[in-house]
Every structure is written in structure tokens, then in C-alpha cells.
Write a protein that holds these residues in place. Structure first.
Motif, PDB file in Angstrom:
ATOM      1  N   VAL A 162       3.397   5.953  -2.977  1.00 41.77           N
ATOM      2  CA  VAL A 162       2.986   4.698  -3.342  1.00 41.77           C
ATOM      3  C   VAL A 162       1.909   4.469  -4.367  1.00 41.77           C
ATOM      4  O   VAL A 162       1.768   4.114  -5.429  1.00 41.77           O
ATOM      5  N   LYS A 163       0.620   5.188  -3.606  1.00 37.19           N
ATOM      6  CA  LYS A 163      -0.538   5.234  -4.366  1.00 37.19           C
ATOM      7  C   LYS A 163      -0.520   6.089  -5.624  1.00 37.19           C
ATOM      8  O   LYS A 163      -1.035   5.859  -6.602  1.00 37.19           O
ATOM      9  N   GLU A 164      -0.052   7.299  -5.282  1.00 37.52           N
ATOM     10  CA  GLU A 164       0.214   8.194  -6.732  1.00 37.52           C
ATOM     11  C   GLU A 164       0.829   7.554  -7.736  1.00 37.52           C
ATOM     12  O   GLU A 164       0.313   7.885  -9.026  1.00 37.52           O
ATOM     13  N   LYS A 165       1.871   6.616  -7.693  1.00 39.46           N
ATOM     14  CA  LYS A 165       2.573   5.936  -8.755  1.00 39.46           C
ATOM     15  C   LYS A 165       1.767   4.750  -9.144  1.00 39.46           C
ATOM     16  O   LYS A 165       2.189   3.971 -10.088  1.00 39.46           O
ATOM     17  N   GLY A 166       0.775   4.528  -8.486  1.00 42.19           N
ATOM     18  CA  GLY A 166      -0.191   3.393  -8.919  1.00 42.19           C
ATOM     19  C   GLY A 166       0.431   2.085  -8.567  1.00 42.19           C
ATOM     20  O   GLY A 166       0.251   0.952  -9.221  1.00 42.19           O
ATOM     21  N   LEU A 167       1.091   2.090  -7.526  1.00 39.92           N
ATOM     22  CA  LEU A 167       1.794   0.816  -7.009  1.00 39.92           C
ATOM     23  C   LEU A 167       1.210   0.096  -5.827  1.00 39.92           C
ATOM     24  O   LEU A 167       1.808  -0.890  -5.302  1.00 39.92           O
ATOM     25  N   MET A 168       0.109   0.868  -5.340  1.00 41.49           N
ATOM     26  CA  MET A 168      -0.570   0.070  -4.371  1.00 41.49           C
ATOM     27  C   MET A 168      -1.898  -0.511  -5.050  1.00 41.49           C
ATOM     28  O   MET A 168      -2.462  -0.155  -5.935  1.00 41.49           O
ATOM     29  N   ARG A 169      -1.882  -1.877  -4.595  1.00 47.49           N
ATOM     30  CA  ARG A 169      -3.047  -2.770  -5.281  1.00 47.49           C
ATOM     31  C   ARG A 169      -4.012  -3.070  -4.349  1.00 47.49           C
ATOM     32  O   ARG A 169      -3.495  -3.300  -3.136  1.00 47.49           O
ATOM     33  N   MET A 170      -4.923  -3.383  -4.849  1.00 44.63           N
ATOM     34  CA  MET A 170      -6.214  -3.991  -4.273  1.00 44.63           C
ATOM     35  C   MET A 170      -6.331  -5.516  -4.444  1.00 44.63           C
ATOM     36  O   MET A 170      -6.786  -5.705  -5.605  1.00 44.63           O
ATOM     37  N   GLU A 171      -6.360  -6.361  -3.517  1.00 43.45           N
ATOM     38  CA  GLU A 171      -6.111  -7.676  -3.909  1.00 43.45           C
ATOM     39  C   GLU A 171      -7.292  -8.589  -3.091  1.00 43.45           C
ATOM     40  O   GLU A 171      -7.854  -8.184  -1.972  1.00 43.45           O
ATOM     41  N   GLY A 172      -7.809  -9.398  -3.745  1.00 43.53           N
ATOM     42  CA  GLY A 172      -8.934 -10.329  -3.185  1.00 43.53           C
ATOM     43  C   GLY A 172      -8.610 -11.551  -2.564  1.00 43.53           C
ATOM     44  O   GLY A 172      -7.543 -11.771  -2.270  1.00 43.53           O
ATOM     45  N   LYS A 173      -9.612 -12.609  -2.237  1.00 41.99           N
ATOM     46  CA  LYS A 173      -9.522 -13.670  -1.662  1.00 41.99           C
ATOM     47  C   LYS A 173      -8.467 -14.705  -2.352  1.00 41.99           C
ATOM     48  O   LYS A 173      -7.784 -15.559  -1.655  1.00 41.99           O
ATOM     49  N   GLU A 174      -8.229 -14.523  -3.664  1.00 40.04           N
ATOM     50  CA  GLU A 174      -7.351 -15.738  -4.199  1.00 40.04           C
ATOM     51  C   GLU A 174      -6.045 -15.004  -4.350  1.00 40.04           C
ATOM     52  O   GLU A 174      -5.052 -15.704  -4.890  1.00 40.04           O
ATOM     53  N   TYR A 175      -5.471 -13.978  -3.760  1.00 46.56           N
ATOM     54  CA  TYR A 175      -4.358 -13.437  -3.885  1.00 46.56           C
ATOM     55  C   TYR A 175      -3.306 -14.199  -3.171  1.00 46.56           C
ATOM     56  O   TYR A 175      -3.525 -14.489  -2.119  1.00 46.56           O
ATOM     57  N   VAL A 176      -1.998 -14.842  -3.731  1.00 44.06           N
ATOM     58  CA  VAL A 176      -1.012 -15.510  -3.002  1.00 44.06           C
ATOM     59  C   VAL A 176      -0.410 -14.465  -2.595  1.00 44.06           C
ATOM     60  O   VAL A 176       0.425 -13.796  -3.396  1.00 44.06           O
ATOM     61  N   VAL A 177      -0.101 -14.213  -1.221  1.00 42.38           N
ATOM     62  CA  VAL A 177       0.920 -13.209  -0.722  1.00 42.38           C
ATOM     63  C   VAL A 177       2.340 -13.558  -1.170  1.00 42.38           C
ATOM     64  O   VAL A 177       2.813 -14.819  -0.842  1.00 42.38           O
ATOM     65  N   GLN A 178       3.064 -12.544  -1.391  1.00 41.16           N
ATOM     66  CA  GLN A 178       4.460 -12.829  -1.700  1.00 41.16           C
ATOM     67  C   GLN A 178       5.231 -12.170  -0.720  1.00 41.16           C
ATOM     68  O   GLN A 178       4.990 -11.332   0.042  1.00 41.16           O
ATOM     69  N   ASP A 179       6.439 -13.016  -0.172  1.00 45.51           N
ATOM     70  CA  ASP A 179       7.602 -12.384   0.558  1.00 45.51           C
ATOM     71  C   ASP A 179       7.933 -10.997   0.294  1.00 45.51           C
ATOM     72  O   ASP A 179       8.209 -10.705  -0.654  1.00 45.51           O
ATOM     73  N   GLY A 180       7.711 -10.311   1.639  1.00 49.10           N
ATOM     74  CA  GLY A 180       7.900  -9.083   1.450  1.00 49.10           C
ATOM     75  C   GLY A 180       7.025  -7.851   1.189  1.00 49.10           C
ATOM     76  O   GLY A 180       6.974  -6.573   1.095  1.00 49.10           O
ATOM     77  N   ASP A 181       5.696  -8.414   0.844  1.00 45.81           N
ATOM     78  CA  ASP A 181       4.457  -7.650   0.873  1.00 45.81           C
ATOM     79  C   ASP A 181       4.295  -6.978   2.040  1.00 45.81           C
ATOM     80  O   ASP A 181       4.472  -7.311   3.213  1.00 45.81           O
ATOM     81  N   CYS A 182       3.872  -5.638   1.923  1.00 47.47           N
ATOM     82  CA  CYS A 182       3.268  -4.710   2.904  1.00 47.47           C
ATOM     83  C   CYS A 182       2.021  -4.620   2.649  1.00 47.47           C
ATOM     84  O   CYS A 182       1.383  -4.301   1.597  1.00 47.47           O
ATOM     85  N   MET A 183       1.312  -4.876   3.773  1.00 47.81           N
ATOM     86  CA  MET A 183      -0.363  -5.103   3.400  1.00 47.81           C
ATOM     87  C   MET A 183      -1.301  -4.409   4.527  1.00 47.81           C
ATOM     88  O   MET A 183      -0.806  -4.281   5.948  1.00 47.81           O
ATOM     89  N   HIS A 184      -2.431  -4.015   4.359  1.00 47.08           N
ATOM     90  CA  HIS A 184      -3.589  -3.348   5.077  1.00 47.08           C
ATOM     91  C   HIS A 184      -4.789  -4.180   4.765  1.00 47.08           C
ATOM     92  O   HIS A 184      -4.890  -4.405   3.677  1.00 47.08           O
ATOM     93  N   PHE A 185      -5.473  -4.818   5.811  1.00 47.28           N
ATOM     94  CA  PHE A 185      -6.592  -5.591   5.789  1.00 47.28           C
ATOM     95  C   PHE A 185      -8.014  -4.972   5.654  1.00 47.28           C
ATOM     96  O   PHE A 185      -8.136  -4.229   6.671  1.00 47.28           O
ATOM     97  N   ARG A 186      -8.894  -5.066   4.699  1.00 49.67           N
ATOM     98  CA  ARG A 186     -10.414  -4.466   5.053  1.00 49.67           C
ATOM     99  C   ARG A 186     -11.080  -5.780   5.432  1.00 49.67           C
ATOM    100  O   ARG A 186     -11.032  -6.859   4.766  1.00 49.67           O
ATOM    101  N   PHE A 187     -11.779  -5.757   6.477  1.00 50.77           N
ATOM    102  CA  PHE A 187     -12.536  -6.926   6.922  1.00 50.77           C
ATOM    103  C   PHE A 187     -13.855  -6.369   7.735  1.00 50.77           C
ATOM    104  O   PHE A 187     -13.858  -5.240   8.027  1.00 50.77           O
ATOM    105  N   ASN A 188     -14.944  -7.398   7.567  1.00 50.03           N
ATOM    106  CA  ASN A 188     -16.054  -6.929   8.244  1.00 50.03           C
ATOM    107  C   ASN A 188     -16.880  -8.174   8.893  1.00 50.03           C
ATOM    108  O   ASN A 188     -16.771  -9.135   8.211  1.00 50.03           O
ATOM    109  N   VAL A 189     -16.972  -8.060  10.238  1.00 45.10           N
ATOM    110  CA  VAL A 189     -17.510  -9.243  10.885  1.00 45.10           C
ATOM    111  C   VAL A 189     -18.930  -8.965  11.844  1.00 45.10           C
ATOM    112  O   VAL A 189     -18.947  -7.769  12.001  1.00 45.10           O
TER     113      VAL A 189
END
Length: 370
Positions: A343-370
Motif C-alpha cells: 500500500v505504501k509503495e503505491k502511495g496509498l498510505m497517507r499521513m493525516e493531521g488533527k483536522e482529518y475527518v475519519v472515514q468509515d472503513g479507514d485502517c489507522m495507526h496513530f503516532r502520539f507523544n505524552v
């Protein structure tokens, strides 16, 4: 997300039978007499989702975790419930606590199952229940209106706000006096904000289940009872699911491997329960995103329109508090291409920020720091 759907209706229409079918616990008692259900039964029901099945088949994780929906089996209402008939006040309080209503309507004839109204008429049954709920809402609105009238006599901002609230309450009262449910009164968002804390019973979204007999399966298009329910629901812009609750309960008692053959012999492609759960999910304005890994493939429930940090918070509050970015790909792309790296090789993996509205069926990994 602790969202729940209350199963309501007259006694002996199949509420507890449906609940037993929905709930793998099968905890609800079903018997042929009114008020068999006294305390509400609660069941957490997995939401069927073939997307999760396909993702799990691809990744082969140690665990597959579906999202769930809570169903509450509420005892049957009767005429006079708003005034305490039967066990009315207790039941009405239970309805107040749920987020949406699944209204079971009896569409089958059976001389062995008593009907408290004397005969099968699903539209009349709906009217009986709605009338009792409207009367209870009217009582709530009138109590609030008395207090608001006193506050409206005050000066300044508080008095003006009370006068504005009184306009909304008067509108509600007029509608409820005519037997018009709150959800059918066409309230604006501002008007809804005024009444939100009243938790009015007839303001809850509703899904109708037409409960048919096994002999009616496949014949519902020409069935007069089912057609009456569909016409009634269409006027309300509500959805209808047609199923035979008794048979659905039987299906749940079968071993998993025997269920497909049973469904095929009955002329069904899937259990009607799946339609009920999906319709309930939609009714509550919910959608699903997925996390996919070797340890687990999991479906997560969020409200439609939520942004990425809110979605991350469903996993853990730290994810929302320390949100940085989300890696997002579509479940279809992952299935089609076979791996995240592809998926990454095809350029279909996106990096999204705080304003991204999640879509039904998204597969997600979160990066966070506390």
C-alpha cells in the motif's frame, strides 16, 4: 462508546425472543404472559462486518475483535403505562436511559400467543406505545414549563432566555397534545439544544422490526401486516427490518457450522439479526475504523464526523491527548494489494493531521507523544 438501543413494544410481540437471538447469553426469559420481563436485560452484541473478516483472513492475527452494540430488553408497555398501568413508570424510566429505540411490531398470527389488544394490528400497536410515550413526554414538558414560566418573570438575560425556552416548550406541548412525537415535530438545532437535557422519550430515533412467523418468510412483500408497517415507517422516514424472531433464536442455538445450511434451506442469505444490528448502528450515526496488526485486528466504533484525535481517544485517552499524526489507508486497498508495504509503495498510505475527518472503513495507526 457506551451507546445502547432499547427494544420496546407491547407484551408478547417477540421482544425478548429477539433479544435472546441477539444476545449470545440468551438471558432474557420469554413466556406467553404480560410482564414476563420486569428488569431490563442488557446484552453486548458484536456488529457483523465482513471487512474485519477479510482483514483478519489476510493478516492472520492472534485475535479478531469486532465492535459491539448494546441492546436493552425493556418490558412490554400497555395502555395506561404513562399513568403507571402494568409496571409502566419503571419501564418508561428504562427507555429514558437508552440512546435509540428498536420497536418490535407483531406481524404474525398465532392463537397460542396472547395479544393484549385482542388481535394483530401492528400500526395500532405502534400507536398505543407512541401515545404512552407522548403522554409521559407531555408530563415532563409541562413540569419544565411551570418552572420556566416563573423564570421568565425575572429581568435581564436570565428572563430573556427563559422566554425563548418557553416558546419551544409551548411548541412541544401543542404537538404532544395532538399525539405528535418530538422527533416528528421538525425542531431546529437551536430548539433541540433547549430540550436536550429533558431526555424526551419520543425524541429518540426509532427502528421498526416487523416480527413475522416462519411460514411468512419470503412472502413479506405481499403480507398486509408487513406492508402496513413499511407504509407507516416511510411516512416517518424510519427503517424497517423484517425477520422471524423465533427462527432467529433457533439459528443461534445451532452449532456455527450448521447455520449456513439452515439459512439456505430457509431461503435466507444471512441472519436477520445482522440487518438489525447494522440498521441500529446506522440509526445511532456510528461508523467503524480498523487497527490491523499481527497481535490483533480490531474494529472501533466512532461517531460519524469525528476527527482523527477523537478516533484515537477511543483506544486510549493518551492517544488523543498526545496525538501527532495518523497513518491512514483504505481497507479495500490493503485487501487488494495484500500488505501495508505494498500500500505504501503505491502511495496509498497517507499521513493525516488533527483536522482529518475519519472515514468509515479507514485502517489507522496513530503516532502520539505524552
Amino acid at each position: 462508546m457506551a451507546l445502547s438501543i432499547g427494544i420496546v413494544g407491547l407484551p408478547n410481540v417477540g421482544k425478548s425472543t429477539l433479544f435472546n437471538a441477539l444476545s449470545t447469553a440468551g438471558a432474557a426469559q420469554a413466556a406467553n404472559y404480560p410482564f414476563c420481563t420486569i428488569e431490563p436485560n442488557v446484552g453486548m452484541v458484536p456488529v457483523p462486518d465482513e471487512r474485519l473478516d477479510k482483514l483478519s483472513a489476510l493478516v492472520k492475527p492472534l485475535k479478531k475483535v469486532p465492535t459491539t452494540l448494546e441492546f436493552v430488553d425493556i418490558a412490554g408497555l400497555v395502555r395506561g403505562a404513562s399513568k403507571g398501568e402494568g409496571l409502566g413508570n419503571q419501564f418508561l424510566a428504562n427507555i429514558r436511559q437508552v440512546d435509540a429505540v428498536l420497536h418490535v411490531l407483531r406481524c404474525f398470527e398465532d392463537d397460542n400467543v396472547t395479544h393484549v389488544e385482542g388481535g394483530v394490528d401492528p400500526v395500532r400497536d405502534r400507536d398505543v406505545v407512541d401515545t404512552e410515550l407522548c403522554l409521559k413526554d407531555l408530563e415532563t414538558v409541562e413540569k419544565r414549563r411551570e418552572r420556566t414560566q416563573r423564570n421568565a418573570k425575572a429581568g435581564g438575560k436570565a428572563g430573556e432566555e427563559a422566554k425563548a425556552e418557553l416558546v419551544v416548550l409551548d411548541k412541544l406541548k401543542a404537538g404532544l397534545d395532538e399525539g405528535v412525537t418530538v422527533r416528528a415535530q421538525g425542531l431546529s438545532e437551536d430548539e433541540r439544544a433547549v430540550i436536550r437535557e429533558l431526555f424526551l422519550l419520543t425524541d429518540k430515533p426509532v427502528l421498526y422490526v416487523a416480527n413475522i412467523g416462519e411460514q411468512q418468510i419470503g412472502q413479506d412483500e405481499g403480507d398486509r401486516y408487513v406492508q402496513a408497517v413499511r407504509e407507516m415507517a416511510a411516512k416517518e422516514k424510519a427503517e424497517v427490518v423484517v425477520l422471524a424472531a423465533a427462527m432467529e433464536s433457533e439459528i443461534q442455538q445451532l452449532p456455527e457450522e450448521e447455520r449456513p445450511g439452515f439459512l439456505e434451506s430457509a431461503g435466507l442469505t444471512e441472519p436477520g439479526l445482522h440487518k438489525v444490528v447494522r440498521a441500529g448502528y446506522k440509526l445511532l450515526g456510528l461508523q467503524t475504523y480498523f487497527t490491523v496488526g499481527e497481535q490483533e485486528c480490531r474494529a472501533w466504533t466512532i461517531q460519524q464526523g469525528w476527527k482523527a484525535p477523537q478516533a484515537a481517544g477511543v483506544i486510549h485517552t493518551d492517544f488523543e491527548r498526545g496525538f501527532i499524526k495518523a497513518e491512514v489507508m483504505r481497507w479495500e486497498d490493503l485487501i487488494k494489494l495484500g500488505s501495508e508495504s505494498a500500500v505504501k509503495e503505491k502511495g496509498l498510505m497517507r499521513m493525516e493531521g488533527k483536522e482529518y475527518v475519519v472515514q468509515d472503513g479507514d485502517c489507522m495507526h496513530f503516532r502520539f507523544n505524552v
